[in-house]
Scaffold this motif. Sequence first.
Motif, PDB file in Angstrom:
ATOM      1  N   SER A  24     -17.349  16.114  31.269  1.00 49.24           N
ATOM      2  CA  SER A  24     -16.974  14.725  30.982  1.00 49.24           C
ATOM      3  C   SER A  24     -17.384  13.862  32.173  1.00 49.24           C
ATOM      4  O   SER A  24     -17.724  14.385  33.235  1.00 49.24           O
ATOM      5  CB  SER A  24     -15.458  14.597  30.879  1.00 49.24           C
ATOM      6  N   ALA A  25     -17.224  12.573  31.991  1.00 49.03           N
ATOM      7  CA  ALA A  25     -17.391  11.656  33.117  1.00 49.03           C
ATOM      8  C   ALA A  25     -16.230  11.877  34.082  1.00 49.03           C
ATOM      9  O   ALA A  25     -15.161  12.346  33.675  1.00 49.03           O
ATOM     10  CB  ALA A  25     -17.367  10.221  32.608  1.00 49.03           C
TER      11      ALA A  25
ATOM     12  N   THR B 241     -15.220   6.292  32.499  1.00 52.93           N
ATOM     13  CA  THR B 241     -15.518   5.722  31.169  1.00 52.93           C
ATOM     14  C   THR B 241     -14.760   4.398  30.997  1.00 52.93           C
ATOM     15  O   THR B 241     -15.318   3.424  30.489  1.00 52.93           O
ATOM     16  CB  THR B 241     -15.162   6.738  30.071  1.00 52.93           C
TER      17      THR B 241
ATOM     18  N   GLU C 149     -21.203  10.597  32.148  1.00 54.93           N
ATOM     19  CA  GLU C 149     -21.433  12.038  32.018  1.00 54.93           C
ATOM     20  C   GLU C 149     -22.725  12.453  32.741  1.00 54.93           C
ATOM     21  O   GLU C 149     -22.818  13.550  33.277  1.00 54.93           O
ATOM     22  CB  GLU C 149     -21.505  12.423  30.531  1.00 54.93           C
TER      23      GLU C 149
ATOM     24  N   PHE D 130     -19.776  14.106  25.227  1.00 58.75           N
ATOM     25  CA  PHE D 130     -19.461  12.757  24.710  1.00 58.75           C
ATOM     26  C   PHE D 130     -20.654  12.038  24.096  1.00 58.75           C
ATOM     27  O   PHE D 130     -20.500  11.073  23.385  1.00 58.75           O
ATOM     28  CB  PHE D 130     -18.876  11.948  25.883  1.00 58.75           C
TER      29      PHE D 130
ATOM     30  N   ARG E 119     -13.624   8.291  22.164  1.00 62.40           N
ATOM     31  CA  ARG E 119     -12.909   8.682  23.376  1.00 62.40           C
ATOM     32  C   ARG E 119     -12.421  10.125  23.269  1.00 62.40           C
ATOM     33  O   ARG E 119     -11.899  10.538  22.236  1.00 62.40           O
ATOM     34  CB  ARG E 119     -11.722   7.740  23.645  1.00 62.40           C
ATOM     35  N   GLY E 120     -12.592  10.857  24.340  1.00 58.64           N
ATOM     36  CA  GLY E 120     -12.197  12.274  24.349  1.00 58.64           C
ATOM     37  C   GLY E 120     -13.228  13.177  23.692  1.00 58.64           C
ATOM     38  O   GLY E 120     -12.997  14.374  23.496  1.00 58.64           O
ATOM     39  N   GLY E 121     -14.414  12.607  23.375  1.00 61.03           N
ATOM     40  CA  GLY E 121     -15.399  13.323  22.560  1.00 61.03           C
ATOM     41  C   GLY E 121     -16.117  14.487  23.230  1.00 61.03           C
ATOM     42  O   GLY E 121     -16.816  15.245  22.550  1.00 61.03           O
ATOM     43  N   SER E 122     -15.936  14.687  24.529  1.00 62.75           N
ATOM     44  CA  SER E 122     -16.605  15.835  25.165  1.00 62.75           C
ATOM     45  C   SER E 122     -16.098  17.163  24.612  1.00 62.75           C
ATOM     46  O   SER E 122     -16.836  18.152  24.599  1.00 62.75           O
ATOM     47  CB  SER E 122     -16.381  15.830  26.677  1.00 62.75           C
ATOM     48  N   ASP E 123     -14.844  17.175  24.177  1.00 65.85           N
ATOM     49  CA  ASP E 123     -14.315  18.406  23.553  1.00 65.85           C
ATOM     50  C   ASP E 123     -15.172  18.753  22.329  1.00 65.85           C
ATOM     51  O   ASP E 123     -15.491  19.922  22.078  1.00 65.85           O
ATOM     52  CB  ASP E 123     -12.868  18.197  23.063  1.00 65.85           C
TER      53      ASP E 123
HETATM   54  N1  ASP Z   1     -15.642  10.445  29.110  1.00 67.37           N
HETATM   55  C1  ASP Z   1     -15.235  10.256  27.745  1.00 67.37           C
HETATM   56  C2  ASP Z   1     -13.854   9.603  27.696  1.00 67.37           C
HETATM   57  O1  ASP Z   1     -13.272   9.300  28.729  1.00 67.37           O
HETATM   58  C3  ASP Z   1     -15.249  11.523  26.957  1.00 67.37           C
HETATM   59  C4  ASP Z   1     -14.299  12.597  27.411  1.00 67.37           C
HETATM   60  O2  ASP Z   1     -13.748  12.557  28.519  1.00 67.37           O
HETATM   61  O3  ASP Z   1     -14.107  13.556  26.630  1.00 67.37           O
HETATM   62  O4  ASP Z   1     -13.366   9.336  26.638  1.00 67.37           O
END
Ligand code: ASP
Length: 411
Positions: free
Chosen positions: A45-46, A51, A78, A140, A154-158
């Motif tokens: 992730s970043a 982000t 990222e 992401f 948001r949270g898309g790296s998972d």
């Molecule tokens: N960097 C992105 C976010 O903050 C993706 C992630 O962290 O999964 O939403």
Amino acid sequence: MESGMKILVQKFGGTSVANLECMKKVREKVQAGLNKGYKMVVVLSARSGETNRLLALASEWSSTPDPAECDSLVSTGEQVSIALFTMLLKDAGIRARSLLAWQIPIITDDDHGNARIKSIDSQHLRGYLDEYDVLVVAGFQGCTESQRITTLGRGGSDTSAVALAAALGSVECEIYTDVDGVYTTDPNICSSARKMDRVAYEEMLEMASMGAKVLHIRSVEFAKKYKVPVRVRSTFSDDPGTLVTQEDSSMEAVLVSGIAYDKDQARVTLHDLPDVPGVAAAIFGPLSEKGVLVDMIVQNTSLDGHTDMTFTISRKDLKQTLAIMEEVKERTGATDVVSDVNVAKVSAIGVGMRNHSGVAARAFSALTQEGINILMISTSEIKITILIQEKYVELAVRILHDTFGLDWDIN
Ligand code: ASP
Ligand code: ADP
Ligand code: MG
């Protein structure tokens, strides 16, 4: 292509790559995978806060940032992480390279800011693994067929990680974060939250969609669809974490397995709508056309041929929704439109609910005893969701956690 290649996908979130010291911990986790004989695909992730910083920058530059350019901007967080981390690996003599989504490619649709993965060129990626022991991939992000950069929400790296694990046939997808697993509720707001050894895909889907941000909802959808075991664990400990996997009979024995909450809620009510066919379509049709996701919906019983309609949406969509509702008001003859952003939802989730009744009643009575007013209710086969005033949300989480005995270790 090397045959019999064992591949392990690991993903590290923002706090795990926040600084040099943290990244060195990440390197230890990657080295442990290499020591076990795996070729490693590491999704990053970043760095934490990055982000948000980039999104704030976009809003500073434009009141309506162009969605494609916004993705081009926010995806850079990222890129910084993967380049810095790959330098660390190379300094340790590890054969590694970084990869952006377009270099793989990870192809998505063109829904900027919330794109869906359509395909991953796993052959190409496996080719790289002949040459390198570790591929460090930017989470992401994706790329459209017409070479525009997208982001997955948001949270898309998972989701990037689980999709790569599915495409590459990784034995497991390890999601490293700042907590050592999936808890019965957010351990940062409820001190008696208990870590679960295992959780069913179905429950995790509901928990993620009801606000438990420990896993991005689409990552759980991918994991369930392609049967990828997902292990949530901490970068900063050796705890085995929580395995997200298929449901089994021991899981059904538990009535409620988790409590989730979501403060990103706004409530909108249209008063005195004519109670005639087509009214719901007149409200929700234009919202869906604009991509506004409606969550809970309640229509009051009709009085003198008139009714009220209340629904909830994400706070970011409120301005647009109210503009649309003003038009709907004119068209339908509703008397007024009111909204409230000081609301939040709390949900109790458990596959055991399928076989038990009375769960909702217990939840309502526990909240009522503490003087918490219930504004809206929605239920599904394995979930009860209650909308309340935002100021009560943490109290409500603790009450429900207690009511369903989640602090007892039943294993
Ligand atoms: N960097 C992105 C976010 O903050 C993706 C992630 O962290 O999964 O939403
Ligand atoms: P990352 O940056 O590593 O992706 P996130 O902040 O997205 O991490 O997700 C981890 C956070 O999820 C935890 O710090 C915790 O506050 C929150 N969380 C919410 N619900 C839960 C839960 N049921 N179990 C564990 N963590 C949870
Ligand atoms: Mg996350």
